[in-house]
Structure formats: structure tokens, C-alpha cells
Design a protein around this motif. Structure first.
Motif, mmCIF file in Angstrom:
data_model
loop_
_atom_site.group_PDB
_atom_site.id
_atom_site.type_symbol
_atom_site.label_atom_id
_atom_site.label_comp_id
_atom_site.label_asym_id
_atom_site.label_seq_id
_atom_site.Cartn_x
_atom_site.Cartn_y
_atom_site.Cartn_z
ATOM 1 N N ALA A 31 0.811 -1.216 0.000
ATOM 2 C CA ALA A 31 0.000 0.000 0.000
ATOM 3 C C ALA A 31 0.842 1.263 0.000
ATOM 4 O O ALA A 31 0.395 2.307 -0.487
ATOM 5 C CB ALA A 31 -0.924 0.012 1.221
ATOM 6 N N GLY A 33 3.136 2.699 -1.616
ATOM 7 C CA GLY A 33 3.308 3.507 -2.820
ATOM 8 C C GLY A 33 2.011 4.055 -3.391
ATOM 9 O O GLY A 33 2.028 4.770 -4.390
ATOM 10 N N HIS A 34 0.886 3.714 -2.751
ATOM 11 C CA HIS A 34 -0.416 4.072 -3.313
ATOM 12 C C HIS A 34 -1.287 4.903 -2.379
ATOM 13 O O HIS A 34 -2.418 5.249 -2.747
ATOM 14 C CB HIS A 34 -1.178 2.801 -3.697
ATOM 15 C CG HIS A 34 -0.434 1.931 -4.648
ATOM 16 N ND1 HIS A 34 -0.356 2.195 -5.997
ATOM 17 C CD2 HIS A 34 0.314 0.824 -4.436
ATOM 18 C CE1 HIS A 34 0.379 1.268 -6.574
ATOM 19 N NE2 HIS A 34 0.805 0.435 -5.654
ATOM 20 N N ILE A 35 -0.790 5.182 -1.168
ATOM 21 C CA ILE A 35 -1.582 5.940 -0.205
ATOM 22 C C ILE A 35 -0.616 6.673 0.731
ATOM 23 O O ILE A 35 0.440 6.137 1.071
ATOM 24 C CB ILE A 35 -2.542 5.014 0.591
ATOM 25 C CG1 ILE A 35 -3.565 5.805 1.394
ATOM 26 C CG2 ILE A 35 -1.782 4.023 1.452
ATOM 27 C CD1 ILE A 35 -4.694 4.952 1.966
ATOM 28 N N GLU A 95 7.578 3.678 2.122
ATOM 29 C CA GLU A 95 7.492 4.739 1.110
ATOM 30 C C GLU A 95 8.878 5.122 0.607
ATOM 31 O O GLU A 95 9.030 5.590 -0.513
ATOM 32 C CB GLU A 95 6.824 5.990 1.693
ATOM 33 C CG GLU A 95 5.324 5.937 1.729
ATOM 34 C CD GLU A 95 4.719 7.207 2.345
ATOM 35 O OE1 GLU A 95 5.462 8.025 2.934
ATOM 36 O OE2 GLU A 95 3.497 7.361 2.232
#
Length: 149
Positions: A31, A33-35, A95
Motif C-alpha cells: 500500500a 506507494g499508493h496511499i 514509502e
């Protein structure tokens, strides 16, 4: 201290908890990289709180006694603070591109070591030599993983 041989009541549950923690860490990695870390941590906590609420409600509806003390509430709140901060920091670590195969063992291994030390130093628990050697192996693994990162 419970032995592993007579651990039928807890060992399977501990291994299931380990599987759940593996999913927790792996899905945070996916997650990341997407939030945004803050949004991811909030979603994660909302899902966890909902699951806990459903469990609590089902126990209440079954008439299961649910004793609560001020000390228990305070310690549970401190545990929540720790896990909330750990989640945010884990999102931030991932991240930054750290692989799950490196970041998770460092985070979890470090957690295991620090928890064991707190158990010995604060809760006055004892460790047998094989357990102490296992903790030393964890330290060695964490050091090796961190050096390659």
C-alpha cells in the motif's frame, strides 16, 4: 513459563498471529506507494477497530463477562499508541523504498528483541539459555539485514 511441548493451547494461536502480522506488514508494503502514510494508518486502524468492535459486541451478546480496570484501559491505550506510531513509521519506511524482505525483519526483529528485554528488565521475567541464544541470533540477523540496506 509455558513449555513448547505443552503449548497446544497457545502455540497454534501464536503461529496464526504471526501469519496475521506477516499479512499486516506485507500489505503495508504494497500500500505504501499508493496511499499517504497518514491515510493508510487511519484506514488500517478503522478496519482494526471495526473488527475489534465486532468481537467485543459478539462477546457481550453471548453474555461473556468483560472485566475492565483503569489500569487495563491505560495499558491498552499505551499499546494502541505504540502500534499506531509503528504503523505510521512502517508506512514511511516502505514509502522510502525499503524492500519488505529487509524492512520487516528489522522492524519485527527489533520489536521482538526490545519486548524480550522489557520483559526481563521491567516485568522480571526469566529467559533460559536457549531463549537467550535465540535473541542473540535475532540481533545478529537484524545487524546483517541493516548492513546490507
Amino acid at each position: 513459563m509455558p513449555s513448547v511441548a505443552g503449548a497446544g493451547g497457545w502455540l497454534g494461536l501464536a503461529l496464526l498471529a504471526a501469519l496475521c502480522l506477516a499479512g499486516y506488514n506485507f500489505f503495508i508494503k504494497l500500500a505504501a506507494g499508493h496511499i499517504a502514510a497518514a491515510a493508510g494508518a487511519v484506514v488500517l486502524q478503522l478496519v482494526a477497530a471495526t473488527l475489534g468492535g465486532i468481537w467485543l459486541l459478539s462477546l457481550h451478546l453471548k453474555g461473556t463477562p468483560l472485566p475492565v480496570t483503569g489500569r487495563g484501559l491505560g495499558l491498552a491505550a499505551l499499546a494502541g499508541l505504540g502500534v499506531g506510531l509503528a504503523e505510521i513509521l512502517t508506512f514511511i519506511v516502505f514509502e522510502r523504498g525499503v524492500p519488505a524482505s529487509v524492512g520487516t525483519p528489522i522492524i519485527v526483529g527489533g520489536s521482538v528483541l526490545l519486548t524480550a528485554l522489557l520483559g526481563v528488565l521491567v516485568a522480571r521475567e526469566t529467559l533460559a539459555w536457549p531463549q537467550a541464544l535465540g535473541l542473540l541470533a535475532i540481533v545478529g540477523g537484524v545487524v546483517l539485514l541493516a548492513r546490507g540496506a
